[in-house]
Design an enzyme around this catalytic site. Structure first.
Site, mmCIF file in Angstrom:
data_model
loop_
_atom_site.group_PDB
_atom_site.id
_atom_site.type_symbol
_atom_site.label_atom_id
_atom_site.label_comp_id
_atom_site.label_asym_id
_atom_site.label_seq_id
_atom_site.Cartn_x
_atom_site.Cartn_y
_atom_site.Cartn_z
ATOM 1 N N ASP A 475 0.875 -1.216 -0.044
ATOM 2 C CA ASP A 475 -0.139 -0.143 -0.318
ATOM 3 C C ASP A 475 0.854 1.139 -0.108
ATOM 4 O OD1 ASP A 475 -2.228 1.411 -0.075
ATOM 5 O OD2 ASP A 475 -3.186 0.577 1.822
ATOM 6 N N ASP A 545 -11.012 1.933 -3.250
ATOM 7 C CA ASP A 545 -11.423 1.803 -1.875
ATOM 8 C C ASP A 545 -12.938 1.651 -1.777
ATOM 9 O OD1 ASP A 545 -9.152 1.247 -0.477
ATOM 10 O OD2 ASP A 545 -8.877 3.466 0.192
HETATM 11 C C1 GLA Z 1 -5.757 2.037 2.140
HETATM 12 C C2 GLA Z 1 -6.166 0.729 1.295
HETATM 13 C C3 GLA Z 1 -7.049 0.145 2.107
HETATM 14 C C4 GLA Z 1 -6.494 -0.505 3.347
HETATM 15 C C5 GLA Z 1 -6.045 0.748 4.233
HETATM 16 C C6 GLA Z 1 -5.402 0.445 5.337
HETATM 17 O O1 GLA Z 1 -6.709 2.870 2.290
HETATM 18 O O2 GLA Z 1 -6.617 1.068 0.002
HETATM 19 O O3 GLA Z 1 -7.577 -1.228 1.398
HETATM 20 O O4 GLA Z 1 -5.522 -1.522 2.968
HETATM 21 O O5 GLA Z 1 -5.312 1.571 3.132
HETATM 22 O O6 GLA Z 1 -4.647 1.478 6.096
#
Ligand code: GLA
Length: 725
Positions: A475, A545
């Site tokens: 990420d 997301d």
């Molecule tokens: C980002 C990712 C999510 C999750 C969060 C965790 O927003 O896109 O899927 O992994 O971080 O902090």
């Protein structure tokens, strides 16, 4: 195929359905002649006579330089009569930056030319390198063009070399430049723009006199703008008409521009963002630009998309990972956020095992002191207070239940409240005396520094080495600010952004090489770094997301303009949706997610028996169709941005199978008896549409079509289509 006609000095490059043509004119300038439908070598001379020579100044013309302003060229230079944007600007020690790059030599080699430290096309049939030299300085350029017989993608980049004795400063070095002629029609530009949770919306705007510029200034490709632009002719539709695609295989701050000159030709070029850019070249040094994948399609946007999909799958994504059957994952993020312990995780794993899920992915919060987003990043050590028995206990439980295990990292980041930051505050990007900008309460590690990348490589590797981990979610949750590194002197701060990106690539290269059996998924606050550079390392990227059953249709539609469905991670999440608060049927969320690498992102222990039955069904369906997701051709049938339906179709390369997924957004009394024409089938074959109990020829299914199903709000449908033999 690449040919060079020495008498006329014409280069003709041809791929599957296109040709690209240029020649060295009387002034030594590499003049662009043509890019479009495939033509024969014999036609190249006609092009030169008709399009090339007409734009050249006559022999001995004292004002010849000024003629370059209207000349279609393979490279825009600066300060010598071409007043459109330059492709390269190099400032010498005496402050001068004007240049006139002229042909020196060329070579044609078999295969692709690898780029050290950067993503690049893994294979090509041939590569042409044309070397140009500045008539006014000692700067040389190599323009590289790679072609493949079976592809509509032309791969380009440029290398800037200081062949002189004195250091020089590169102020701009784009990867490619090309010119599309005036066709007396209106041309428009398509970009993929968005924001967090609504990435890659196709936006079409007219192209007019002046400049159009898309860019990222965030330090990575970004949610706001994908490093891709298409130029569409007036007649360009989903499956017909001409379009040209420009996709940078690059994950850093970029720019792509389209300038329309008074001659009306459109100069399109792009590469590393020239804003705040500078790169010092000492004598003998080179600057290598990222590659760009250019596509010509005479079969509309759909044809362009399919050409890019094949290209990314065959030529960019790691061949060892690209066609690996994707595990159906359960990710705990939206089920628990930071609030979990062994018991909670084990109950999710137990439920997953009963439903046929393959892999449990433990998301953010398992390391350091990490109970919320204010602390812990950089401390890649298990938080044993939270996870009794450490990762081994969770992994052991997964194994017992027949699941594999995946783990979340955010390798490029650091929290101020972390042991790493306390030990090395200078490792965070920033400038002494300037309060750093915080994003999601965190800072970015300075990946321009080798020792920082080395440290992260070691700590992440240790976790991967010591545990049975088959899947990593990588990420990146904030933009880059300050754009400054103490590791470079004042006059080299312009190198910062690109060097950061090289640091990211270095870590990705080392980790993916060191752990060939680990499947790496990319992510950046959802789909903020969904680009051809990232795909080189991550065969799959978390698309957004936003997993809302309606919004996702738009995000996946837009993403598919360039990127294959196999590269999109698509999960079913809970309702009301955490991002939009909307409630959509469980079946719809599953149907939309089946058009990508499917998974779940909710608390499986809270599902009703009926929902559990649906999960089993969805997984069984996915395992039947994942071959089409991995290798099929995508046809977009109904546009969620401008119709009441979303519909996409995957067709096997041998056209014996297809899979259709659709969604109707709102009940609409005027929707009666609308017809949906299928695409991509073989006209001569006979097919059954299982769910409708229909048998018909490909010609009928594509020509006459089928009625759209009548469905409630956000209702969906799935059709399995098979050839009847
Ligand atoms: C980002 C990712 C999510 C999750 C969060 C965790 O927003 O896109 O899927 O992994 O971080 O902090």
């Amino acid at each position: 195929m690449i040919t060079y006609g020495s008498r006329d000095k014409i280069f003709l490059l041809s791929g599957k359905n296109y040709s690209y043509c240029m020649y060295v004119n009387r002034m030594g300038i590499l003049q662009h002649l043509y890019w479009g439908r495939k033509i024969a070598a014999a036609d190249a001379c006609f092009l030169k006579a008709q399009r090339g020579v007409a734009a050249e100044p006559s022999e001995g013309d004292r004002n010849a330089d000024m003629a370059t302003g209207g000349m279609p060229q393979e490279l825009g230079s600066f300060g010598r009569g071409d007043f459109r944007s330059a492709t390269v600007v190099v400032r010498r020690k005496d402050g001068a930056a004007m240049s006139r790059f002229c042909y020196v030599s060329h070579k044609i080699v078999k295969g692709a030319v690898p780029l050290a430290g950067m993503p690049c096309v893994r294979k090509a049939d041939e590569t042409l390198t044309i070397t140009l030299r500045d008539a006014l300085s000692d700067i040389e350029l190599d323009l590289n063009y790679s072609v493949s017989e079976d592809s509509d993608i032309l791969v380009r980049n440029m290398v800037v070399r200081n062949a002189g004795k004195e250091a020089a400063e590169v102020e701009k070095a784009f990867s490619f430049c090309t010119e599309l002629p005036d066709t007396c029609g209106t041309r428009s530009a398509l970009r993929l723009a968005g924001a967090w949770a609504s990435e890659r919306k196709p936006i079409v705007t007219p192209i007019a006199e002046g400049s159009l510029r898309i860019e990222s200034l965030c330090g990575y490709s970004s949610h706001a703008m994908n490093p891709f632009l298409a130029v569409l002719s007036e007649d360009c539709g989903e499956e017909s008409g001409e379009c040209y695609g420009f996709n940078l295989l690059y994950s850093g701050s970029f720019a792509i521009t389209a300038d329309v000159s008074s001659e009306k030709s459109i100069r399109v070029q792009g590469g590393v963002n020239d804003c705040l850019f500078g790169w010092q070249l000492k004598s003998g040094e080179s600057f290598v630009t990222p590659q760009a994948a250019l596509c010509y399609s005479a079969a509309g946007l759909g044809g362009m998309s399919r050409a890019y999909h094949d290209f990314f799958r065959e030529n960019i994504i790691d061949p060892k990972r690209v066609y690996v059957r994707r595990p159906v994952v359960i990710n705990n993020w939206e089920a628990t956020y930071f609030d979990f312990d062994n018991e909670k995780l084990c109950s999710i794993i137990d439920a997953a095992a009963q439903l046929g899920v393959d892999t449990f992915v433990l998301d953010d919060g398992w390391f350091g002191k990490r109970d919320d987003d204010t602390s812990g990043l950089g401390d890649w050590f298990v938080n044993k207070k939270k996870l009794k028995g450490g990762l081994k206990a969770v992994i052991g439980h997964c194994k017992e239940k027949g699941l594999k295990f995946g783990l979340w990292f955010e390798p490029e980041m650091v929290s101020e409240d972390s042991d790493l930051y306390r030990a090395h505050p200078d490792w965070a990007i920033g400038k002494a005396g300037v309060e750093p900008c915080r994003g999601r309460n965190q800072l970015v590690l300075d990946f321009t520094r080798r020792e920082v990348v080395d440290y992260i490589f070691e700590t992440v590797s240790k976790i991967l080495r010591e545990n049975e981990i088959s899947y990593v979610k990588w990420d990146k949750n904030r933009d880059i600010t300050e754009n400054y590194t103490a590791s470079l002197p004042a006059d080299r701060q312009g190198e910062f952004w690109h060097r950061y990106t090289l640091g990211f690539y270095d870590l990705a290269e080392r980790l993916t090489k060191e752990f060939p059996n680990v499947f790496f998924e990319g992510c950046a606050g959802g789909g903020g770094r969904f680009d051809g550079g990232a795909l080189y390392y991550f065969p799959q990227i978390w698309t957004s997301d936003d997993t809302d059953g309606l919004e996702r249709t738009k995000i996946q539609w837009g993403t598919s303009v360039c990127y294959p469905v196999s590269s999109m991670s698509c999960h079913v999440s809970a309702c009301p949706n955490h991002q939009t608060q909307r409630t959509t049927p469980f079946a719809t969320r599953g149907a939309v997610a089946s058009l990508g690498a499917t998974g779940y992102e909710l608390d499986l222990t809270k599902l009703s028996e009926e929902e559990k039955a649906q999960v089993r069904e969805q997984i069984a369906n996915y395992k039947q169709t994942d071959e089409l997701v991995l290798k099929g051709d995508l046809y977009r049938l109904s546009d969620p941005f401008c119709t009441n339906y979303f519909c996409e179709m995957l067709v096997g390369k041998d056209k014996t199978r297809a899979y259709v997924v659709g969604e109707r957004f709102r009940g609409d009394p005027c929707d009666h008896d609308r017809v949906l024409k299928l695409r991509g089938l073989d006209e001569g074959k006979t097919y059954t549409v299982k769910e409708l109990n229909v048998t018909a020829s490909g010609a009928a299914l594509m020509g006459a079509g089928l009625f759209y199903p009548r469905l409630p709000d956000c209702g969906s449908w799935i059709w399995h289509i098979e050839e009847v033999r």
